[in-house]
Motif scaffolding. Structure first.
Motif, mmCIF file in Angstrom:
data_model
loop_
_atom_site.group_PDB
_atom_site.id
_atom_site.type_symbol
_atom_site.label_atom_id
_atom_site.label_comp_id
_atom_site.label_asym_id
_atom_site.label_seq_id
_atom_site.Cartn_x
_atom_site.Cartn_y
_atom_site.Cartn_z
ATOM 1 N N UNK A 70 0.754 -1.242 0.000
ATOM 2 C CA UNK A 70 0.000 0.000 0.000
ATOM 3 C C UNK A 70 0.782 1.287 0.000
ATOM 4 N N UNK A 71 2.076 1.270 -0.354
ATOM 5 C CA UNK A 71 2.868 2.496 -0.331
ATOM 6 C C UNK A 71 2.755 3.268 -1.639
ATOM 7 N N UNK A 72 2.876 4.584 -1.524
ATOM 8 C CA UNK A 72 2.916 5.497 -2.673
ATOM 9 C C UNK A 72 4.210 6.281 -2.586
ATOM 10 N N UNK A 73 4.808 6.558 -3.739
ATOM 11 C CA UNK A 73 6.107 7.215 -3.723
ATOM 12 C C UNK A 73 6.430 7.820 -5.076
ATOM 13 N N UNK A 74 7.434 8.679 -5.090
ATOM 14 C CA UNK A 74 8.126 9.032 -6.316
ATOM 15 C C UNK A 74 9.332 8.108 -6.430
ATOM 16 N N UNK A 75 9.824 7.928 -7.645
ATOM 17 C CA UNK A 75 11.048 7.142 -7.817
ATOM 18 C C UNK A 75 12.194 7.793 -7.058
ATOM 19 N N UNK A 76 12.238 9.091 -7.067
ATOM 20 C CA UNK A 76 13.253 9.855 -6.349
ATOM 21 C C UNK A 76 13.222 9.515 -4.860
ATOM 22 N N UNK A 77 12.018 9.422 -4.301
ATOM 23 C CA UNK A 77 11.882 9.117 -2.886
ATOM 24 C C UNK A 77 12.334 7.712 -2.549
ATOM 25 N N UNK A 78 11.981 6.742 -3.390
ATOM 26 C CA UNK A 78 12.385 5.360 -3.125
ATOM 27 C C UNK A 78 13.884 5.180 -3.278
ATOM 28 N N UNK A 79 14.468 5.800 -4.301
ATOM 29 C CA UNK A 79 15.920 5.698 -4.469
ATOM 30 C C UNK A 79 16.643 6.339 -3.288
ATOM 31 N N UNK A 80 16.102 7.432 -2.778
ATOM 32 C CA UNK A 80 16.697 8.101 -1.612
ATOM 33 C C UNK A 80 16.595 7.205 -0.374
ATOM 34 N N UNK A 81 15.465 6.524 -0.214
ATOM 35 C CA UNK A 81 15.316 5.608 0.915
ATOM 36 C C UNK A 81 16.408 4.549 0.883
ATOM 37 N N UNK A 82 16.591 3.894 -0.275
ATOM 38 C CA UNK A 82 17.607 2.846 -0.344
ATOM 39 C C UNK A 82 19.013 3.420 -0.239
ATOM 40 N N UNK A 83 19.221 4.648 -0.712
ATOM 41 C CA UNK A 83 20.517 5.288 -0.523
ATOM 42 C C UNK A 83 20.833 5.427 0.960
ATOM 43 N N UNK A 84 19.808 5.685 1.769
ATOM 44 C CA UNK A 84 20.016 5.854 3.211
ATOM 45 C C UNK A 84 20.383 4.549 3.896
ATOM 46 N N UNK A 85 20.110 3.408 3.254
ATOM 47 C CA UNK A 85 20.513 2.121 3.814
ATOM 48 C C UNK A 85 21.988 1.832 3.546
ATOM 49 N N UNK A 86 22.566 2.558 2.585
ATOM 50 C CA UNK A 86 23.973 2.360 2.237
ATOM 51 C C UNK A 86 24.895 3.352 2.927
ATOM 52 N N UNK A 87 24.356 4.480 3.354
ATOM 53 C CA UNK A 87 25.176 5.501 3.992
ATOM 54 C C UNK A 87 24.361 6.741 4.276
ATOM 55 N N UNK A 88 25.025 7.795 4.703
ATOM 56 C CA UNK A 88 24.309 9.025 5.006
ATOM 57 C C UNK A 88 23.802 9.693 3.739
#
Length: 369
Positions: free
Chosen positions: A250-268
């Protein structure tokens, strides 16, 4: 037809994105990527709805791409010592221990081994969390051996949302909003606020997606997905579904937002990181790998995250992890390359393989090799 930009060296990704429209009939889509915490690809194009183009701020339902977000939320509770992966889910949700489920662990739920791959939606409202959770708590695990490792497309969400509610007090959507979306500035919502509904694209089902064949197999009957039957597209596009916040789909997002989320799992990202590196490593540590009995193809899971398989749904790097969404979307990261990505679209297809995301990820891999 398409808009956005790419950093130097990523032009082939933009070309692949454009080809999806000119050669594959893409309706509306977005693609974004981060490298080492910085946005390097931000593309969008096509139609968001019949009467309007896809805009920079269009948001999209990502179906099971939601599972990566919810997995991170559970891992944050693990990091804080509130939840243990090896503990029975019934430790935190006593009612779940009914009907022989007392030993099913949190890790088994996260990795699709709970033996609860479906439930009877004729008896419960799909959008009523409390009712579905209560039904699953009372339900016996399937004794069909195929259910021992089988994708829990929708039930996964209610089980883990209830875990968060029982241990934290907030719903999965509220927890993610407070703990991830707010500090990271994410355009990502598990349950879209009503004020943002006007930004949501209109979902369209390609031919063959919504099918309801005659089935005599009792396990297949149990697995009947209420979001993939004739008329389900009306549910996808309803205000009630957009607001419901289903933790699996049930999530809604922009691609930019999802890529940023996964970027935060790799580092700051802009100085912010929510999960510790060792927690992310725990989340993507393989728990089980095997053949999904109905798909007939390989699946592999850590603590909620999909892992690399031969099909390469999340790209070619061996350390790829993340989660795909029904109909074609892909969201994840390649730790060894410092890359995170998200492809989302509003035409749900059943093609296998779906070349739309595969070509985009191949171009991204080439640009970062």
């Amino acid at each position: 037809m398409t808009s956005g930009w790419t950093a130097d060296g990523f032009g082939a990704v933009a070309a692949a994105f454009e080809r999806n429209f000119t050669e594959r009939g893409e309706r509306g889509a977005g693609f974004a990527a981060y490298r080492d915490g910085h946005l390097v690809v931000d593309l969008w194009g096509g139609l968001a709805r019949p009467d309007g183009p896809w805009a920079e701020d269009t948001v999209q339902l990502i179906f099971s791409g939601t599972k990566g977000l919810s997995a991170a939320a559970v891992l944050l509770l693990v990091e804080r010592g509130v939840v243990a992966l090896e503990a029975p889910l019934s430790k935190y949700w006593p009612e779940f221990g009914a009907a022989g489920k007392e030993a099913i662990t949190v890790a088994e739920v996260l990795s699709h081994q709970a033996r609860l791959p479906g439930t009877d939606f004729s008896k419960v409202d799909l959008l009523d969390h409390d009712a579905v959770a209560a039904q699953l708590a009372a339900q016996a695990p399937s004794d069909d051996p195929r259910a021992a490792f089988m994708y829990h497309a929708t039930t996964w969400g209610w089980l883990l949302d209830e875990l968060v509610r029982r241990t934290d007090g907030r719903s999965m959507g509220a927890f993610f909003a407070d703990e991830f979306a707010a500090p990271l500035g994410l355009e990502v919502w598990i349950g879209l606020p009503e004020s943002l509904h006007s930004r949501a694209s209109t979902m369209v089902a390609a031919d063959g997606v919504l099918a309801d064949p005659e089935e005599v197999d009792p396990l297949r009957q149990l697995l009947r997905n209420p979001l993939l039957v004739p008329g389900a597209d009306q549910i996808w596009n309803s205000a009630q579904y957009r607001s419901a916040g289903l933790a699996a789909v049930g999530a809604f997002a922009t691609a930019r937002g999802m890529a940023r989320f996964y970027a935060s799992l790799l580092g700051e990202v802009d100085g912010v990181r929510v999960l510790r590196p060792e927690t992310v490593e725990l989340g993507r540590r393989e728990i089980r790998r095997g053949i999904e009995p109905f798909w007939g193809s390989e699946i592999a899971y850590g603590a909620g995250f999909e892992l690399k398989t031969a099909a390469g749904h999340l790209g070619t790097p061996a350390d790829a992890f993340g989660h795909a969404g029904a109909g074609g979307s892909r969201h994840g990261a390649w730790p060894s390359r410092g890359i995170s990505f998200s492809y989302l679209m509003n035409e749900v297809r059943v093609a296998s393989p779906d070349q739309r995301p595969l070509d985009l990820l191949a171009a991204l891999a080439e640009a970062t090799s």
